[in-house]
Design a protein around this motif. Structure first.
Motif, PDB file in Angstrom:
ATOM      1  N   ALA A   4       0.599  -0.934   0.098  1.00 44.01           N
ATOM      2  CA  ALA A   4      -0.115   0.207   0.009  1.00 44.01           C
ATOM      3  C   ALA A   4       0.844   1.268  -0.162  1.00 44.01           C
ATOM      4  N   GLU A   5       1.669   1.500   0.670  1.00 47.43           N
ATOM      5  CA  GLU A   5       2.994   2.066   1.067  1.00 47.43           C
ATOM      6  C   GLU A   5       3.971   2.844  -0.243  1.00 47.43           C
ATOM      7  N   ALA A   6       4.099   1.560  -0.928  1.00 46.94           N
ATOM      8  CA  ALA A   6       4.732   1.699  -2.934  1.00 46.94           C
ATOM      9  C   ALA A   6       3.794   2.697  -3.588  1.00 46.94           C
ATOM     10  N   ILE A   7       2.407   1.799  -3.591  1.00 45.26           N
ATOM     11  CA  ILE A   7       0.874   2.323  -4.551  1.00 45.26           C
ATOM     12  C   ILE A   7       0.687   3.934  -4.620  1.00 45.26           C
ATOM     13  N   PHE A   8       1.158   4.189  -2.738  1.00 41.67           N
ATOM     14  CA  PHE A   8       0.463   5.586  -2.673  1.00 41.67           C
ATOM     15  C   PHE A   8       1.868   6.176  -3.101  1.00 41.67           C
ATOM     16  N   SER A   9       3.474   6.199  -2.886  1.00 40.51           N
ATOM     17  CA  SER A   9       3.627   6.769  -3.506  1.00 40.51           C
ATOM     18  C   SER A   9       4.140   6.787  -5.552  1.00 40.51           C
ATOM     19  N   THR A  10       3.149   5.377  -5.579  1.00 41.32           N
ATOM     20  CA  THR A  10       3.363   5.867  -6.482  1.00 41.32           C
ATOM     21  C   THR A  10       2.679   7.289  -7.461  1.00 41.32           C
ATOM     22  N   PHE A  11       1.660   6.713  -7.158  1.00 42.27           N
ATOM     23  CA  PHE A  11       0.795   7.495  -7.322  1.00 42.27           C
ATOM     24  C   PHE A  11       1.038   9.246  -6.957  1.00 42.27           C
ATOM     25  N   GLU A  12       1.831   9.234  -6.141  1.00 42.63           N
ATOM     26  CA  GLU A  12       2.537  10.820  -5.485  1.00 42.63           C
ATOM     27  C   GLU A  12       3.502  11.371  -6.582  1.00 42.63           C
ATOM     28  N   LYS A  13       3.731  10.105  -7.248  1.00 45.07           N
ATOM     29  CA  LYS A  13       4.910  10.463  -7.725  1.00 45.07           C
ATOM     30  C   LYS A  13       5.079  10.760  -9.368  1.00 45.07           C
ATOM     31  N   GLY A  14       3.163  10.066  -9.453  1.00 44.81           N
ATOM     32  CA  GLY A  14       3.138  10.070 -10.855  1.00 44.81           C
ATOM     33  C   GLY A  14       3.720   8.551 -12.012  1.00 44.81           C
ATOM     34  N   SER A  15       4.152   7.855 -11.452  1.00 43.96           N
ATOM     35  CA  SER A  15       5.459   7.168 -11.701  1.00 43.96           C
ATOM     36  C   SER A  15       4.630   5.813 -12.146  1.00 43.96           C
ATOM     37  N   VAL A  16       5.295   4.191 -12.150  1.00 43.11           N
ATOM     38  CA  VAL A  16       5.004   2.542 -12.667  1.00 43.11           C
ATOM     39  C   VAL A  16       5.676   1.883 -11.260  1.00 43.11           C
ATOM     40  N   LEU A  17       4.010   1.194 -11.001  1.00 40.51           N
ATOM     41  CA  LEU A  17       4.694  -0.025 -10.365  1.00 40.51           C
ATOM     42  C   LEU A  17       4.724  -1.221 -10.766  1.00 40.51           C
ATOM     43  N   ILE A  18       5.522  -2.528 -10.813  1.00 36.10           N
ATOM     44  CA  ILE A  18       5.058  -3.745 -10.969  1.00 36.10           C
ATOM     45  C   ILE A  18       5.349  -4.344  -9.618  1.00 36.10           C
ATOM     46  N   GLY A  19       3.679  -4.560  -8.562  1.00 34.42           N
ATOM     47  CA  GLY A  19       3.939  -5.346  -7.567  1.00 34.42           C
ATOM     48  C   GLY A  19       3.585  -6.452  -7.592  1.00 34.42           C
ATOM     49  N   GLU A  20       3.672  -7.833  -7.055  1.00 35.17           N
ATOM     50  CA  GLU A  20       3.585  -9.370  -7.025  1.00 35.17           C
ATOM     51  C   GLU A  20       2.661  -8.910  -5.075  1.00 35.17           C
ATOM     52  N   ALA A  21       1.612  -9.263  -5.600  1.00 35.87           N
ATOM     53  CA  ALA A  21       1.381  -9.349  -3.854  1.00 35.87           C
ATOM     54  C   ALA A  21       1.014 -11.005  -3.865  1.00 35.87           C
ATOM     55  N   GLY A  22       1.746 -11.738  -2.780  1.00 33.63           N
ATOM     56  CA  GLY A  22       1.420 -13.672  -2.719  1.00 33.63           C
ATOM     57  C   GLY A  22      -0.022 -13.288  -2.002  1.00 33.63           C
ATOM     58  N   THR A  23      -0.551 -14.631  -2.200  1.00 31.78           N
ATOM     59  CA  THR A  23      -1.731 -15.092  -2.055  1.00 31.78           C
ATOM     60  C   THR A  23      -1.500 -14.819  -0.477  1.00 31.78           C
ATOM     61  N   GLY A  24      -3.193 -14.389   0.125  1.00 38.95           N
ATOM     62  CA  GLY A  24      -3.562 -13.494   1.208  1.00 38.95           C
ATOM     63  C   GLY A  24      -3.216 -12.207   1.365  1.00 38.95           C
ATOM     64  N   THR A  25      -2.438 -11.051   0.864  1.00 38.65           N
ATOM     65  CA  THR A  25      -1.453 -10.159   0.862  1.00 38.65           C
ATOM     66  C   THR A  25      -2.626  -9.219   1.039  1.00 38.65           C
ATOM     67  N   GLY A  26      -3.931  -9.582   0.367  1.00 42.61           N
ATOM     68  CA  GLY A  26      -4.558  -8.095   0.440  1.00 42.61           C
ATOM     69  C   GLY A  26      -4.668  -7.260  -0.266  1.00 42.61           C
ATOM     70  N   LYS A  27      -4.121  -7.500  -1.571  1.00 47.33           N
ATOM     71  CA  LYS A  27      -3.729  -6.234  -2.576  1.00 47.33           C
ATOM     72  C   LYS A  27      -5.210  -5.804  -3.143  1.00 47.33           C
ATOM     73  N   THR A  28      -6.410  -6.022  -2.443  1.00 45.06           N
ATOM     74  CA  THR A  28      -7.506  -5.019  -2.777  1.00 45.06           C
ATOM     75  C   THR A  28      -7.651  -4.034  -2.124  1.00 45.06           C
ATOM     76  N   PHE A  29      -7.618  -4.352  -0.641  1.00 46.74           N
ATOM     77  CA  PHE A  29      -7.211  -3.381   0.209  1.00 46.74           C
ATOM     78  C   PHE A  29      -5.798  -2.327   0.157  1.00 46.74           C
ATOM     79  N   ALA A  30      -5.067  -3.309  -0.363  1.00 44.80           N
ATOM     80  CA  ALA A  30      -3.911  -2.029  -0.609  1.00 44.80           C
ATOM     81  C   ALA A  30      -4.133  -1.045  -1.517  1.00 44.80           C
ATOM     82  N   TYR A  31      -4.238  -1.727  -2.579  1.00 41.25           N
ATOM     83  CA  TYR A  31      -4.201  -0.272  -3.812  1.00 41.25           C
ATOM     84  C   TYR A  31      -5.777   0.582  -3.303  1.00 41.25           C
ATOM     85  N   LEU A  32      -6.827  -0.325  -2.799  1.00 41.69           N
ATOM     86  CA  LEU A  32      -7.867   0.917  -2.303  1.00 41.69           C
ATOM     87  C   LEU A  32      -7.408   1.500  -1.244  1.00 41.69           C
ATOM     88  N   VAL A  33      -6.798   1.687  -0.290  1.00 44.00           N
ATOM     89  CA  VAL A  33      -7.150   2.635   0.530  1.00 44.00           C
ATOM     90  C   VAL A  33      -6.539   3.744   0.195  1.00 44.00           C
TER      91      VAL A  33
END
Length: 651
Positions: free
Chosen positions: A34-63
């Motif tokens: 989530a921190e990496a995604i928020f930083s990507t939004f702030e910087k206007g950059s590109v992120l490739i993020g693999e989230a293992g099963t159970g990470t909760g990636k949906t909440f990690a980008y919705l927040v």
């Protein structure tokens, strides 16, 4: 919205998500993503993020999306996930954060009712048989009360019902509407809501269609956005290839012929020749399909293009389509419906001409696919990297690509090269699930090579004692229908557990039956390797018959392999193996879906140990103990049964 110090705080033990959502468990991996995604939004950059099963990636980008204050477009792999995200996950997070951000759901045009087409279909019900007329009546009843026009609301009409093709919005029919008609248009209203929303939820098909239009220099389907979040991103390259390519199909032409008849009756009843030509074109389509092999299949166009039957029926089809196009040119002045049909006929004729005239242009793979009653002629780009990058560069947005399966042995280069992604941050967060204690990887010994004629019967013999140990509760995942049906035949009467087989009933009903029975054995192919979530005791064994290498006989894969060879590359290590490793990770991901889940992963393919590349597959999987001893598998399940008995006693 409550003041916060960081994204980590929001997703932490004392944050608003934990306080408002029952059962939420903070995860360091989720917070890191989530921190990496928020930083990507702030910087206007590109992120490739693999989230293992159970990470909760949906909440990690919705927040981060909600807290960013930016306009965000979120794209999911399927319409089902799209609905789940919009109607379930997004409202939960909004409520927990006391957020007032506006949200909207936007699907492709064919997902919405067109009132004009419904009215026309109701005036001409004879175009459908009795069963589909009943479907039409159900749809008409629903149409009286729907606010969105989203056909997903209709639960008692099958997705493949012919009635849908008569009543959903399509660009050919709807482009003729005058501006004042848009007040009644569900597509127009959905797009208007999207233009006014802070967060828009779409799917990869709509995203790819929009990017293809941008790359070609045309208009756009989606509103502008500060950032794009691509969930289930591993699916995007193949879906994008469909939209950056071209297709000529029997369905397109039959729709054109049917609409021509309908518009002729309405706008030019005296032009009977239009109806005659449309019916002749329908006959031409059927004859062209019969010129191919009887069995459905797919292959390179070059393998059939010079056969006498194909040449003869293709020439006939070209003439019939040209004749209808000429007649529609004359009739186009009689009304907007016939004018639209003329434009479609011209576009289809141009696509067919382009497909036939240059089948070896090096830029596209020319291939065909036949179905029981139809066909498609396809031009698929050799790679989507260049057009995808061109479309991305046309927008000043940040991009987040996330999935549980993007890296191969910790390397993201396969995924990034498919989309031409450069200068991007890469992040891999492991699953928070305890695979070391809750899972076991079983590699049975003594099996023949996968290409051997006795392979499927040999693995079934290896599977039987494991099924006894697990007491059913298993997914048996196969890489081909042939192997699936052979295994079904070999297991019949040999195990004491209910056997469910893909195709017996719709996928959703099959999964519900599997969970309800509690000790079933489900046999499935590719569609059950991902997007299936069975938590708890109903599933404790996943068996995979072979490493899921793509078929070298597939025309698109074959052409891409040849293209890479000619460029001096190594297609096996650069393309085929990474594709297979990602597919395997998807299948393996069915096993452990919750913190309390336990189970065995049985990989039957002996190449995992006998080939030097097998280690890449092993290192791509979650870390778990490995055994080749059946006794250890049986002991694992004995311990699991003890744990289950203790849980029951405590409850």
């Amino acid at each position: 919205m409550e003041p916060i110090d960081s994204i980590t705080d929001v997703l932490g033990q004392d944050g608003p998500i934990a306080r408002h959502l029952k059962g939420f468990a903070p995860r360091a991996e989720q917070q890191h993503l989530a921190e990496a995604i928020f930083s990507t939004f702030e910087k206007g950059s590109v992120l490739i993020g693999e989230a293992g099963t159970g990470t909760g990636k949906t909440f990690a980008y919705l927040v981060p999306a909600i807290l960013s204050g930016q306009r965000i477009i979120i794209s999911t792999g399927t319409r089902h996930l799209q609905d789940q995200l919009f109607y379930s996950d997004l409202p939960l997070i909004k409520k927990a954060l006391s957020s007032g951000v506006s949200t909207s759901l936007l699907k492709g045009r064919a997902n919405y009712l067109c009132k004009h087409r419904l009215q026309r279909a109701m005036r001409n019900p004879a175009l459908l048989d009795e069963k589909h007329q009943q479907h039409l009546r159900i749809i008409a009843e629903w149409a009286r009360n729907t606010r969105t026009g989203d056909i997903a609301e209709v639960m008692n009409v099958p997705e493949d019902s012919m009635a849908w093709s008569f009543i959903v919005s399509n660009i050919e029919f709807c482009s003729k509407h005058e501006f004042e008609d848009l007040e009644d248009c569900y597509v127009h209203h959905a797009r208007k809501r999207a233009q006014e929303s802070d967060i828009v939820v779409i799917n990869h098909h709509l995203l790819s269609a929009d990017l293809a239009l941008k790359e070609q220099g045309f208009g756009e389907l989606l509103p502008s956005a500060n950032a794009f979040v691509i969930d289930e991103a591993h699916q995007l390259p193949d879906i994008a290839a469909q939209f950056f390519g071209h297709k000529f199909s029997s369905r397109q032409i039959l729709d054109l012929a049917r609409d021509t008849v309908g518009e002729q009756l309405h706008e030019a009843p005296d032009m009977r020749e239009l109806r005659d030509l449309a019916q002749e074109l329908e006959t031409g389509i059927r004859h062209f399909r019969l010129a191919f092999a009887i069995e459905p299949g797919r292959d390179a166009w070059v393998t059939v293009k010079d056969t006498a039957a194909i040449e003869r029926e293709l020439e006939r089809l070209t003439i019939l389509l040209g004749s209808l196009e000429e007649a529609l040119a004359e009739g186009s002045t009689r009304g907007k419906g016939l004018e639209s049909c003329h434009k479609r006929a011209s576009q289809h004729a141009e696509t067919l001409k382009r497909f036939v005239e240059n089948p070896a242009d090096g830029e596209y793979v020319h291939w065909y696919e036949t179905f029981r009653n139809g066909f498609s002629l396809n031009m698929t780009p050799m790679t989507v990297a260049t057009p995808f990058q061109k479309a991305m560069e046309a927008m000043t947005s940040s991009w987040v690509f996330t999935s549980a399966t993007l890296a191969v042995g910790g390397d993201f280069s396969h995924f990034s090269s498919q989309l031409g992604l450069e200068d991007c941050r890469e992040l891999q967060v492991d699953s928070p699930f305890d695979y070391r204690h809750n899972a076991l990887l079983y590699l049975p010994e003594g099996l023949p090579e996968p290409q051997h004629a006795t392979y499927t019967s040999a693995i079934v013999e290896k599977i039987k004692p494991v099924l006894e140990a697990s007491q059913g509760r298993a997914f048996l995942l196969f890489t081909s229908y042939r192997a699936l049906h052979e295994a079904e035949r070999l297991l019949e009467g040999q195990v004491d557990f209910p056997i469910l087989v893909q195709g017996q009933m719709p996928k959703r009903e099959l999964i519900e039956a599997f969970q309800a029975v509690g000790n079933a054995v489900l046999l499935g192919t590719s569609s059950f390797w991902e997007g299936v979530d069975v938590r708890g005791d109903a599933l404790s064994l996943v068996v995979i018959d072979k490493l899921p290498f793509g078929s070298p006989g597939d025309p698109v894969m074959s052409a891409r392999i040849d293209h890479m060879k000619q460029a001096g590359g190594n297609p096996f290590f650069e393309f085929q193996m990474p594709q297979a490793a990602i597919a395997l990770k998807q299948g393996v991901g069915r096993l452990i879906r919750d913190v309390t889940d336990r189970g065995v992963l049985m990989l039957c393919d002996p190449r995992i140990r006998s080939r030097h590349y097998g280690e890449v597959f092993i290192t791509s999987l979650p870390p778990m103990p490995i055994t080749r001893d059946l006794d250890e598998v049986q002991e694992f399940y004995q311990l699991e049964n003890v744990a289950l008995d203790e849980d029951i006693a405590e409850s």
